[in-house]
Scaffold this active site. Structure first.
Site, PDB file in Angstrom:
ATOM      1  N   GLU A  99     -10.685 -32.885 -10.380  1.00  0.00           N
ATOM      2  CA  GLU A  99     -11.375 -31.840  -9.876  1.00  0.00           C
ATOM      3  C   GLU A  99     -10.729 -30.688  -9.256  1.00  0.00           C
ATOM      4  O   GLU A  99     -11.231 -29.467  -9.354  1.00  0.00           O
ATOM      5  CB  GLU A  99     -12.681 -32.256  -8.977  1.00  0.00           C
ATOM      6  CG  GLU A  99     -13.906 -31.233  -8.735  1.00  0.00           C
ATOM      7  CD  GLU A  99     -14.771 -31.150  -9.727  1.00  0.00           C
ATOM      8  OE1 GLU A  99     -14.481 -32.106 -11.000  1.00  0.00           O
ATOM      9  OE2 GLU A  99     -15.720 -30.371  -9.907  1.00  0.00           O
ATOM     10  N   HIS A 107     -13.480 -23.926 -15.942  1.00  0.00           N
ATOM     11  CA  HIS A 107     -13.560 -25.092 -14.846  1.00  0.00           C
ATOM     12  C   HIS A 107     -12.949 -26.109 -16.163  1.00  0.00           C
ATOM     13  O   HIS A 107     -12.162 -26.926 -15.714  1.00  0.00           O
ATOM     14  CB  HIS A 107     -14.968 -25.356 -14.679  1.00  0.00           C
ATOM     15  CG  HIS A 107     -15.096 -26.886 -13.826  1.00  0.00           C
ATOM     16  ND1 HIS A 107     -15.118 -26.713 -12.466  1.00  0.00           N
ATOM     17  CD2 HIS A 107     -15.413 -28.045 -14.312  1.00  0.00           C
ATOM     18  CE1 HIS A 107     -15.270 -27.902 -12.168  1.00  0.00           C
ATOM     19  NE2 HIS A 107     -15.238 -28.753 -13.223  1.00  0.00           N
ATOM     20  N   GLU A 108     -13.822 -26.277 -17.190  1.00  0.00           N
ATOM     21  CA  GLU A 108     -13.162 -27.421 -18.359  1.00  0.00           C
ATOM     22  C   GLU A 108     -11.647 -27.172 -18.572  1.00  0.00           C
ATOM     23  O   GLU A 108     -11.102 -28.133 -18.817  1.00  0.00           O
ATOM     24  CB  GLU A 108     -14.122 -27.657 -19.301  1.00  0.00           C
ATOM     25  CG  GLU A 108     -15.808 -27.709 -18.990  1.00  0.00           C
ATOM     26  CD  GLU A 108     -15.938 -29.061 -18.097  1.00  0.00           C
ATOM     27  OE1 GLU A 108     -15.003 -29.795 -18.144  1.00  0.00           O
ATOM     28  OE2 GLU A 108     -16.938 -29.141 -17.172  1.00  0.00           O
ATOM     29  N   HIS A 117      -9.393 -28.974 -16.239  1.00  0.00           N
ATOM     30  CA  HIS A 117      -9.647 -30.362 -16.545  1.00  0.00           C
ATOM     31  C   HIS A 117      -8.624 -30.833 -17.795  1.00  0.00           C
ATOM     32  O   HIS A 117      -7.950 -31.645 -17.840  1.00  0.00           O
ATOM     33  CB  HIS A 117     -10.862 -30.926 -16.687  1.00  0.00           C
ATOM     34  CG  HIS A 117     -11.866 -31.180 -15.630  1.00  0.00           C
ATOM     35  ND1 HIS A 117     -11.594 -32.001 -14.719  1.00  0.00           N
ATOM     36  CD2 HIS A 117     -13.024 -30.952 -15.220  1.00  0.00           C
ATOM     37  CE1 HIS A 117     -12.330 -31.973 -13.615  1.00  0.00           C
ATOM     38  NE2 HIS A 117     -13.580 -31.172 -13.997  1.00  0.00           N
TER      39      HIS A 117
END
Lengths: 493, 493
Positions: free
Chosen positions: A292, A262-263, A266
């Site tokens: 997101e 997930h990160e 980003h």
């Protein structure tokens, strides 16, 4: 194509460089606060951060700077220049319309609220937080009035986090996904947790697994690093320095794995701006929702797939030998386990957006005074039961679970759902150009990343979110893609 | 006693808070640069640091601020207030007297020189650095003229690092210690290294040993931390956040041990200012020499003693089991091995100051044009032979070994000797109040630290270095204490 030509813009950027440098320092301070700062340094750190924030505001609000920005507004500008002016006007709006005393009052309220929230959550007692939340709702409503809006004060708040988004847009979005999601949920909801959630793992091995997966996805170690923190986050310190964190619980390895991926999403967005945007206001991610969408894309669309499990099965079993007793299918089932439970950050793809709908509806109700702060825990639990069929066992895992309201962030939550929805829409657009599953299978993540760079990352904040999405996917945000994505992935047909 | 009363000073401090916050951020940026920054971020980081440095200068040089400082100068002030004004005037002097173009030119020269020095050192070829050093000498002489001085341009340079210090003071200091040190050196110099220097050790065990020793000395983990870097250093980020680094070579464990204890001495000084000095210009260490006296005190006066070895023998052998085959005496001999060798940072207590004398003499010769830059390697080697009886085998371990000149720091080196000398003088003053050896033996380091706090640390920069030393030790800096200390410790009587 990306060149600043207007002399006015050059002047603007030369002042803005100070804002940029201060924001960079401020980001490093934030990162450090969550990772390596000695714990006794917090009070002093608060003074530093407040002083630097005030200096940024001061630079923004200097008459010379404002005059230049408002002058540039009337000039004939190219896309990059127009983007710069648009972003500056958007940021200036808050400072120009909301009186300084109100901003300062909000700061004081929030500082006290954050402390009260922490205690209230520890004691699972909403009453300790209620009066603070009341003050936050009141001042937020006041700020919405100062900012101005056409239809509803919530519009003014949304715009702070997702430029141009309106309450109507959010309602339309939720009304499209609500029933389909409900049907899928009814069909696949599990009552018990998946057995793999209870498997302990070796932290060092998990770190190596995360590292190898990041490597394969295309993590740029020359400009990025990974650390550990209480909650995973990404800090875009500069265009050439972006840092992610992950976490390591003693068991349930997917929490560490998916947080890391997930990160990653980003982080690659944060380093992806065209170099010409460096040190300008349009460097970096355009909005919380689009940000997101990038993290969710990698976490859910890429990694939460049977293809990904297959492609990394050997890697995973190398570091986590206990997985050898499970089949690829079982691991995929574990990754996509759908089970209503009270905590948003632990929610699966099917239930996640219900957590957001609940918060959105309550925020609007609070602003409209349809619900009072004191009624909030009850209203929360009723909606929880309505949407997910469960009731939190106390306020800590109910109305007090998120830090956002204590920080004064009302209007923020919908951006999470926007991220989920855009991730599916972007995947669909991407698939016109490349075979996503095949790319995953062959671990050709560079091609995927290049697509995202070309269509989204490189543009930074040059275009408003809505326009960027239109350019990248060929249409406005369309929640139907998400409905189709969830149905295809989860519904038993 | 420590209260700011003057309204002028209050105004000064309210502007200064911005300088303070920027300096804090800048210190964190420095620390991060040496520890965790991704290596591809250097260029961007340079832009940030330059912008922040320019903002600090701008705040300092604003007419309002200068007017306030010069007005305060004429007021009737208490000690704290006088200290604040003194320090501000001292810092302002540089910016007020040296034209901006000259400061900027120096910056450009230094930026190129640092890169050239690195290459030159790697290739052990002084010629690649010579023209850069020439430019540095020229602009430094020019700056000395702008700053002004009574007797010698070197006075103006010394004052930048050690407020009020004159070339005459340095000469007097060296002429006091030169011959006695030579005699001791002749008596005890070893030709071969100590066998323990070749013992490899387990890095993790060494980390634990350092941690346990820091614990016992009184390291404040709530406000401090330890990391690893290419060269050990201490970063006083704030009054409540001070970080040290150490290093771990594959062998010769004392390098890690003494570096850690050395930086401990710097760190306790940095957090030791009276809380009333927080966020003012007099927070922190008063000068480089006094700072070095604190690190040298803990490294040499405390830790490089038979008593310390005895007190930590069990601790050391616990983590480094190979030490069990050595006696306490042998370990102490290893810790105090005196052997002329070309590298300053590896020098023992007896030879160290000769490395400084050599640099001081060459700096003065360069300024006076008694030595040209091209003659420097030869002059270096001649002095090396004269003082230590050795000749560096190439420029890398000779004239190119230190980074300082490439950074434009001419006039800096003597502060290292001042540190050595003051450490002995402070120890002697302390012994009037407490039995130092007994305190070490009983590991009552808190008492030692409290003495230093009361007499040195808490005063921050309130008094100029000379006055602080007079107050702490009852007399001016007196190198005789150091001579006696070295004789007692090293001479075979």
């Amino acid at each position: 194509m990306f060149t600043v030509e207007s002399p006015t813009l050059h002047k603007i950027l030369s002042t803005y460089k100070k804002v940029w440098a201060l924001s960079y320092a401020s980001a490093l301070l934030d990162w450090d606060y969550e990772t390596y700062m000695p714990r006794g340094a917090a009070k002093e750190r608060g003074e530093v951060e407040a002083t630097i924030t005030a200096m940024i505001q001061e630079l923004f609000l200097s008459n010379d700077f404002r005059r230049l920005v408002h002058r540039a507004e009337k000039e004939d500008l190219n896309d990059l220049e127009r983007g710069i002016v648009r972003v500056l006007l958007h940021d200036l709006k808050y400072y120009e319309r909301v009186p300084r005393e109100v901003i300062e009052e909000r700061e004081r309220i929030v500082n006290r609220a954050k402390i009260a929230w922490r205690t209230a959550k520890e004691k699972a007692d909403f009453k300790l937080f209620a009066s603070h939340l009341q003050r936050i709702v009141d001042i937020t409503r006041k700020i919405a009035e100062y900012l101005g809006y056409e239809n509803h004060p919530y519009d003014a708040l949304l715009d702070l986090y997702e430029e141009g988004l309106k309450k109507n847009d959010v309602e339309r979005m939720f009304s499209t996904i609500r029933d389909p999601l409900r049907r899928v949920l009814r069909e696949v909801a599990q009552e018990a947790p998946h057995p793999l959630e209870f498997k302990p793992y070796c932290r060092e091995a998990m770190e190596s697994l995360n590292r190898e997966i990041l490597d394969t996805l295309g993590f740029d170690w020359v400009h990025m690093r990974v650390d550990t923190s209480a909650h995973p986050f990404t800090e875009g310190i500069g265009l050439y320095d972006v840092r992610i964190t992950t976490w390591y619980h003693p068991k349930d390895f997917k929490r560490s794995l998916f947080a890391t991926i997930h990160e990653f999403g980003h982080a690659v967005y944060d380093v992806g701006s065209d170099p010409a945007l460096w040190m300008t206001p349009v460097q970096g991610g355009v909005s919380l929702g689009v940000h997101e969408s990038q993290s969710r894309f990698w976490e859910n669309v890429i990694a939460r797939t049977p293809t990904f499990v297959r492609a990394f099965f050997d890697t995973m079993t190398k570091y986590l030998p206990f997985l050898r007793r499970y089949s690829e299918e079982e691991i995929y089932t574990y990754f996509t386990w759908v089970r209503p439970q009270p905590i948003r950050v632990e929610a699966d793809e099917v239930t996640y957006n219900f957590h957001i709908m609940l918060r959105f509806e309550l925020e609007v109700d609070l602003l409209d005074e349809n619900v009072t702060v004191n009624e909030l825990p009850l209203a929360w639990n009723e909606k929880m039961e309505k949407y997910l069929g469960i009731v939190p066992k106390n306020d800590a895992e109910g109305v007090l679970q998120d830090i956002h309201w204590s920080m004064g962030s009302i209007g923020y939550f919908p951006t999470y759902s926007i991220g989920n929805i855009l991730a599916a829409q972007i995947a669909s657009a991407m698939e016109k150009d490349l075979d996503l599953q095949k790319a995953i299978e062959e671990r050709r993540f560079g091609e995927i990343l290049n697509w995202l760079r070309a269509h989204i990352h490189r543009w930074g904040r040059v275009y408003p979110p809505r326009e960027l999405i239109r350019r990248a996917t060929g249409e406005e945000m369309n929640p139907e893609y998400f409905v189709r994505y969830i149905r295809k992935k989860y519904a038993r047909v």
